[in-house]
Every structure is written in C-alpha cells, then in structure tokens.
Write an enzyme that holds these catalytic residues in place. Structure first.
Site, mmCIF file in Angstrom:
data_model
loop_
_atom_site.group_PDB
_atom_site.id
_atom_site.type_symbol
_atom_site.label_atom_id
_atom_site.label_comp_id
_atom_site.label_asym_id
_atom_site.label_seq_id
_atom_site.Cartn_x
_atom_site.Cartn_y
_atom_site.Cartn_z
ATOM 1 C CB THR A 33 -1.126 -0.033 1.410
ATOM 2 O OG1 THR A 33 -1.912 0.638 1.307
ATOM 3 C CG2 THR A 33 -0.628 0.173 2.704
ATOM 4 C CG ASN A 34 1.081 4.551 -2.541
ATOM 5 O OD1 ASN A 34 2.359 3.341 -2.744
ATOM 6 N ND2 ASN A 34 0.980 4.832 -3.425
ATOM 7 C CG LEU A 35 3.088 6.411 4.474
ATOM 8 C CD1 LEU A 35 4.805 7.008 4.878
ATOM 9 C CD2 LEU A 35 2.771 5.493 5.542
ATOM 10 C CB ALA A 100 -1.828 7.909 -2.521
ATOM 11 C CB VAL A 101 -3.156 5.260 -7.361
ATOM 12 C CG1 VAL A 101 -3.535 3.306 -8.309
ATOM 13 C CG2 VAL A 101 -4.555 6.112 -7.098
#
Ligand code: CTP
Ligand code: CA
Length: 225
Positions: A33-35, A100-101
């Site tokens: 995942t992203n932050l 934030a893909v």
C-alpha cells in the site's frame, strides 16, 4: 445575510473524487500500500458538498468519517478504484484524483497465505503496473472536450514545480495540485501549489479543511471562466 443568499459556487455540479491509498493483495493476509491518510481528499469532498456539489467519494482503506451528504464508495485495489470511478464518471462535471494509488501490484495474488518453509528462503515476487486512473479519465471524450474538468495531485520529493507541470502535461489535465513538503501524510495541515496552463500559484500552509475550501473555490472559478 448577503452570505446566506450568495449562490453556492458549485451548485448543480457533480464532483467525483478519489482519496486514500489503494491496497494490493499479496495473499489473503498481506499486501502493499501507500502512505495516505485520505484527509486532504475527504476535506475537498466536504468543501465541495458545502459549495453545493453532488459529491461521490471513492475511498481506499482509510479511517476518516464520511462528510455529511457525500456518497462514499469503499474500494481496496487500484483496479477496484478504476472500476468504481468509471461507473460513476459518466455524469460528472469535475473529477479530482487525490488518491495515492499503488503504481504496481503483485502479478499474482496467492489464494492461500504464503508460509515460511523453514529454509530461510524468501519469496520472489513479480509486479505489474496498475492502471492510471487519472490518465484514463482524462482521455475520455468528455474530458478532452472540456465538459469534465480533471484535477490531479502530485506528491513529489524534489523539484515540485517542474515535476508538477510535466505531470500535468503528460496526463493532459487542466489543473495539477502539488503538496508542498515536508511530507504531509496524516497531518492536519498542508500547503498546496496549483499549476495550470496559465502558471502557478501557492495556497499557503493552512488546515486541510481550509485548503479544501480554497481549492474548491479555485476549481469553481476556473469552471466559470
Ligand atoms: N494516479 C492515478 N492512478 C495511478 C497513479 C496515479 O489516478 N495509477 C493519480 C493520482 O491520484 C494523482 C496523480 O495521478 O492525482 C499523480 O500521481 P503520482 O503518483 O504523483 O504520479 P504518477 O503518474 O504515478 O508518477 P510517479 O509516481 O512515478 O511520480
Ligand atoms: Ca505514483
């Protein structure tokens, strides 16, 4: 009194917005995942609703309450997010991509939890690129003809203005918004750099709630032109 009777800047408009990170499964118990806290996107959704827009918010996994009057669709992966966006973009006037893909996902998610085999060997993982949701929407005929106004965001670690302008042109969108560092993940305030065909302008450091309202006003102003 004057304020009370003032026309709302996005009255009658439909706004579709993505927010938060995406989550790309590796197996049933883990993923990448992203932050992203989702706070900036949710603040924009709230401000747009208050400005009279009919708002649909496509959210990755976040822990932020849904703004009142906003229709929220929860998704996990970039592909889920793209599907939700494409099924709701048809009648939209404005598309805002704050999510934030994850740029890549594991080429194959395992059906069962991947176990350590005791030998100390680590799994080898292949990745594939995710669809670019913003670029896909920006290529739709309604976006190309100006009926659908597209706004992108950019988180850059360096050369914000140059990178933001390059990204704006590459994705063929009228407005790109840069997060002015230091990293704002999870924070309640931010500062934004707006880049469009006419140049750039800064929205100085403020709460994400205030910035959401200012950005909505800037979008409404550009739509009215
Ligand atoms: N975006 C998107 N779908 C993706 C990647 C990005 O919709 N698969 C959107 C983001 O929501 C943001 C904009 O595109 O509005 C820019 O995202 P960013 O990650 O800064 O740019 P990328 O094009 O992914 O390039 P890079 O990460 O390599 O800088
Ligand atoms: Ca990216």
């Amino acid at each position: 009194l004057q304020y009370f009777f003032a026309a709302k800047s996005l009255a009658g408009k439909k706004l579709l917005i993505t927010a938060g990170p995406t989550f790309e499964a590796i197996d049933p118990v883990r993923g990448i995942t992203n932050l992203s806290s989702g706070k900036m996107g949710f603040a924009i959704a709230r401000a747009a609703q208050a400005a009279g827009a009919q708002v649909t918010l496509v959210a990755g996994p976040v822990h932020v309450p849904t703004p009142r009057g906003v229709r929220r669709i929860d998704v996990q992966s970039a592909q889920n997010m793209l599907d939700a966006v494409l099924s709701n973009v048809e009648s939209a006037d404005i598309f805002v991509a704050t999510a934030a893909v994850a740029d890549w996902r594991p080429a194959q998610a395992a059906d069962q939890k991947i176990k350590k085999d005791g030998s100390g060997q680590v799994p080898q993982m292949a990745f594939v690129e995710n669809p670019d949701i913003l670029a896909t929407v920006a290529q739709l005929p309604r976006a190309q003809s100006g009926q659908l106004y597209c706004v992108g965001f950019a988180a850059e670690s360096e050369n914000l203005l140059a990178n933001a302008e390059a990204k704006r042109r590459r994705k063929q969108i009228p407005l790109l918004v840069g997060n002015i560092g230091p990293a704002t993940f999870g924070k309640d305030d931010n500062a934004l750099l707006l880049v469009d065909a006419h140049g750039h302008q800064e929205l100085p450091r403020a709460s994400k709630a205030v910035l959401g309202e200012q950005l909505v006003a800037e979008i409404a102003r550009r739509l009215a032109q």
